[in-house]
Design a protein around this motif. Sequence first.
Motif, PDB file in Angstrom:
ATOM      1  N   MET A 175      -3.174   7.630  13.333  1.00 13.68           N
ATOM      2  CA  MET A 175      -2.415   6.830  12.091  1.00 13.68           C
ATOM      3  C   MET A 175      -3.371   6.577  11.001  1.00 13.68           C
ATOM      4  SD  MET A 175       0.590   6.268  13.033  1.00 13.68           S
ATOM      5  CE  MET A 175       0.997   5.020  11.657  1.00 13.68           C
ATOM      6  N   ILE A 176      -2.918   6.931   9.785  1.00 13.79           N
ATOM      7  CA  ILE A 176      -3.775   6.551   8.753  1.00 13.79           C
ATOM      8  C   ILE A 176      -3.047   5.693   7.434  1.00 13.79           C
ATOM      9  CG2 ILE A 176      -5.344   8.555   9.082  1.00 13.79           C
ATOM     10  CD1 ILE A 176      -3.514   9.869   6.701  1.00 13.79           C
ATOM     11  N   ILE A 177      -3.647   5.118   6.491  1.00 20.91           N
ATOM     12  CA  ILE A 177      -3.118   4.876   5.240  1.00 20.91           C
ATOM     13  C   ILE A 177      -3.464   5.971   4.513  1.00 20.91           C
ATOM     14  CG2 ILE A 177      -3.366   3.522   3.196  1.00 20.91           C
ATOM     15  CD1 ILE A 177      -2.302   1.655   5.729  1.00 20.91           C
ATOM     16  N   HIS A 178      -2.114   6.441   4.038  1.00 25.24           N
ATOM     17  CA  HIS A 178      -1.900   7.793   3.339  1.00 25.24           C
ATOM     18  C   HIS A 178      -2.830   7.437   1.916  1.00 25.24           C
ATOM     19  CE1 HIS A 178       0.167  11.326   1.730  1.00 25.24           C
ATOM     20  NE2 HIS A 178      -0.136  10.842   0.635  1.00 25.24           N
ATOM     21  N   PRO A 179      -3.652   8.582   1.497  1.00 30.29           N
ATOM     22  CA  PRO A 179      -4.677   8.682   0.481  1.00 30.29           C
ATOM     23  C   PRO A 179      -4.032   8.036  -0.765  1.00 30.29           C
ATOM     24  CG  PRO A 179      -4.674  10.913   1.540  1.00 30.29           C
ATOM     25  CD  PRO A 179      -3.487  10.128   2.102  1.00 30.29           C
ATOM     26  N   ILE A 180      -4.973   7.150  -1.296  1.00 30.62           N
ATOM     27  CA  ILE A 180      -4.666   6.395  -2.497  1.00 30.62           C
ATOM     28  C   ILE A 180      -5.166   6.869  -3.934  1.00 30.62           C
ATOM     29  CG2 ILE A 180      -4.955   4.112  -3.491  1.00 30.62           C
ATOM     30  CD1 ILE A 180      -5.073   2.981  -0.499  1.00 30.62           C
ATOM     31  N   LYS A 181      -4.710   6.857  -4.687  1.00 33.11           N
ATOM     32  CA  LYS A 181      -4.976   7.644  -6.206  1.00 33.11           C
ATOM     33  C   LYS A 181      -6.567   6.980  -6.728  1.00 33.11           C
ATOM     34  CE  LYS A 181      -3.397   9.225 -10.376  1.00 33.11           C
ATOM     35  NZ  LYS A 181      -2.412   9.083 -11.606  1.00 33.11           N
ATOM     36  N   ASN A 182      -6.274   5.740  -6.601  1.00 33.54           N
ATOM     37  CA  ASN A 182      -7.463   4.843  -7.157  1.00 33.54           C
ATOM     38  C   ASN A 182      -8.091   3.945  -6.050  1.00 33.54           C
ATOM     39  OD1 ASN A 182      -8.125   5.965  -9.873  1.00 33.54           O
ATOM     40  ND2 ASN A 182      -6.185   5.114 -10.329  1.00 33.54           N
ATOM     41  N   PRO A 183      -8.650   4.117  -4.980  1.00 31.59           N
ATOM     42  CA  PRO A 183      -8.797   3.238  -3.782  1.00 31.59           C
ATOM     43  C   PRO A 183      -9.852   1.994  -4.507  1.00 31.59           C
ATOM     44  CG  PRO A 183     -10.108   5.290  -3.455  1.00 31.59           C
ATOM     45  CD  PRO A 183      -8.657   5.613  -4.565  1.00 31.59           C
ATOM     46  N   GLU A 184     -10.769   2.320  -5.522  1.00 26.99           N
ATOM     47  CA  GLU A 184     -11.365   1.275  -5.814  1.00 26.99           C
ATOM     48  C   GLU A 184     -10.975   0.274  -6.663  1.00 26.99           C
ATOM     49  OE1 GLU A 184     -10.920   4.239  -9.015  1.00 26.99           O
ATOM     50  OE2 GLU A 184     -11.545   4.249  -6.878  1.00 26.99           O
TER      51      GLU A 184
END
Length: 225
Positions: A175-184
């Motif tokens: 299980m993951i958190i789907h990739p985020i555009k601007n994680p910072e």
Amino acid sequence: MKLLLTIAFSLTLIFCNAQKYSEQEFTNLKTELKQILESDQELRELFDTETLDVRKEEIYKKYNITKEQFERENWMIVQKYDSINIKKIDKIISKYGYPGKSLVGEPENTSAFYVIQHSNKIKNYFPLIKKAGKKNELPKTLVAMMEDRLLVQEGKEQIYGTQGSGFNTKNGWTMIIHPIKNPEKVNKLRKKVGFTETVEENAKRLGIDYKVLTLEDVKKLKENK
């Protein structure tokens, strides 16, 4: 005093919108949306390990199903009601537009959102959902959730980190958190639309060990079976 004025204003909006329709029609609409929201949410409670057995028994009885039947058919049962509900919401929206807070109050203003969120019609309805959010007819957090889900469905990076996903790898189910555009910047963006949890806290609530991943990272994980 400010809270009382806000409540009074909200009730006035609901009353004014109700005057466009007969009292019975307005009552029927609120009742229908309440029932739709209940069926959407209650059946999903059965998947929650924290739902008490006594509560599950109430739900089984309400929907005339047994524990054994739900264990066998689970998502088939949920999808049956989802299919019925989206047809009802299609009709409601075609007549009233988005049934938001000023028309039906809360929490009925979220009924259409949840049904659409659990359907294959997100792309069709998202512009309407976005407009409802801008007009404060629907919480902006819910708009953000639907935008994230749409982006994930399209194979893109999400914005607010609301969507998790799972798949098999050589280490088993992951299980993951789907990739985020601007994680910072994600927690600032989350706060801006009204989320009180950080992306890390949201992941923990979902039972996910949060890691910053790219779309390429996920592709490699899926290939590494």
